[in-house]
Scaffold this motif. Structure first.
Motif, short mmCIF file in Angstrom:
data_model
loop_
_atom_site.label_atom_id
_atom_site.label_comp_id
_atom_site.label_asym_id
_atom_site.label_seq_id
_atom_site.Cartn_x
_atom_site.Cartn_y
_atom_site.Cartn_z
N LEU A 35 -17.96 -8.90 -2.23
CA LEU A 35 -16.63 -9.20 -1.71
C LEU A 35 -15.72 -7.98 -1.79
CD1 LEU A 35 -14.72 -11.22 -0.48
CD2 LEU A 35 -14.19 -12.04 -2.77
N GLN A 36 -15.75 -7.26 -2.91
CA GLN A 36 -14.94 -6.05 -3.02
C GLN A 36 -15.40 -5.00 -2.00
OE1 GLN A 36 -12.17 -5.68 -4.62
NE2 GLN A 36 -12.24 -7.49 -5.89
N ARG A 37 -16.70 -4.85 -1.83
CA ARG A 37 -17.22 -3.89 -0.84
C ARG A 37 -16.81 -4.27 0.58
NH1 ARG A 37 -22.18 -4.72 -3.66
NH2 ARG A 37 -22.51 -3.03 -5.13
N ARG A 38 -16.97 -5.54 0.92
CA ARG A 38 -16.67 -5.99 2.29
C ARG A 38 -15.19 -5.84 2.61
NH1 ARG A 38 -20.04 -10.39 4.33
NH2 ARG A 38 -18.51 -10.53 6.00
N TRP A 56 -9.02 -3.17 9.01
CA TRP A 56 -7.84 -4.04 8.98
C TRP A 56 -6.93 -3.80 10.20
CZ3 TRP A 56 -7.63 -7.99 5.67
CH2 TRP A 56 -8.51 -7.95 4.58
N LYS A 57 -7.22 -2.77 10.97
CA LYS A 57 -6.47 -2.45 12.19
C LYS A 57 -4.99 -2.18 11.94
CE LYS A 57 -9.75 -4.42 15.27
NZ LYS A 57 -10.79 -3.45 15.12
N THR A 58 -4.66 -1.85 10.71
CA THR A 58 -3.29 -1.50 10.36
C THR A 58 -3.28 -0.74 9.04
OG1 THR A 58 -1.06 -2.35 9.94
CG2 THR A 58 -2.89 -3.69 9.14
N PHE A 59 -2.27 0.08 8.86
CA PHE A 59 -2.08 0.77 7.59
C PHE A 59 -0.96 0.14 6.79
CE2 PHE A 59 -3.89 4.01 10.43
CZ PHE A 59 -5.05 4.28 9.72
N VAL A 60 -0.31 -0.88 7.37
CA VAL A 60 0.84 -1.52 6.73
C VAL A 60 0.49 -2.09 5.37
CG1 VAL A 60 2.52 -3.41 6.95
CG2 VAL A 60 1.96 -1.99 8.94
N ILE A 61 -0.71 -2.68 5.26
CA ILE A 61 -1.13 -3.27 3.97
C ILE A 61 -1.15 -2.19 2.89
CG2 ILE A 61 -2.99 -4.44 2.74
CD1 ILE A 61 -3.80 -5.65 5.50
N ASP A 62 -1.79 -1.06 3.18
CA ASP A 62 -1.88 0.02 2.19
C ASP A 62 -0.51 0.63 1.90
OD1 ASP A 62 -4.64 0.02 1.52
OD2 ASP A 62 -5.07 0.84 3.49
N GLU A 63 0.32 0.74 2.91
CA GLU A 63 1.67 1.28 2.69
C GLU A 63 2.47 0.36 1.77
OE1 GLU A 63 3.18 1.80 6.63
OE2 GLU A 63 1.85 3.50 7.03
#
Length: 178
Positions: free
Chosen positions: A38-41, A47-54
């Motif tokens: 699950l962590q690997r997947r 995710w088609k966005t960088f908003v999550i990481d930002e």
């Protein structure tokens, strides 16, 4: 993604509680494989966005001295925390849900372990680690020592386990509950 991984490892989804999944298996080895996959997947997913990481970078006050490439070697997209414990639970059939529900100290301990983790972190009890043989291929394990968990009278020895692909992840101290 979560349900695909659950099905692939023969785990039983007991129920969801908010955004949390309660899962059981007759095999701790299968559960650890499930958690690592699950962590690997989630890490490999586009995710088609960088908003999550930002958002995470702002929320967690990521060290600005670490370059973007180092960050991307460890993090991508949604961060799921996982807590695993080993033991027997009490099980009852729930006629309303038409499925089995699990109760007891083992279940509560797994929930408490998960609750002290940070997103992207997998913590397991020492009992769980011993049940899988105290080692596991392609897993980086770190002893977190004895931790006090809400609702449990004695502290419990915890380990952090991560797939080697993201072993560079760093976390603040485990979350504490009043």
């Amino acid at each position: 993604v979560i349900r695909e991984v659950l099905a692939g490892h023969g785990a039983y989804e007991v129920k969801t509680i908010g955004d949390a999944f309660m899962v059981v298996s007759d095999s701790p080895v299968r559960l650890l494989r499930l958690a690592m996959e699950l962590q690997r997947r989630l890490y490999a997913l586009d995710w088609k966005t960088f908003v999550i990481d930002e958002l995470y970078a702002r929320k967690t006050d990521w060290d600005a001295s670490i370059c973007h490439q180092d960050y991307k070697r460890c993090w991508n997209g949604l961060r799921v925390r996982i807590g695993l414990h080993y033991g027997n639970g009490q099980v009852e059939y729930d006629p309303v849900q038409k499925g089995y529900d699990y109760y007891g100290t083992t279940v509560n301990t797994a929930s408490r372990i998960e609750s002290v983790c940070h997103g992207g972190q997998v913590a397991i009890s020492k009992a769980f680690w011993c049940a899988v043989g105290g080692q596991f291929p392609f897993v980086n394990a770190v002893d977190l020592g004895k931790q006090e968990l809400r609702g449990l009278t004695d502290g419990i020895e915890l380990m952090q386990v991560l797939p080697v692909e993201v072993q560079g992840r760093r976390f603040p101290p485990l979350r504490q509950h009043d």
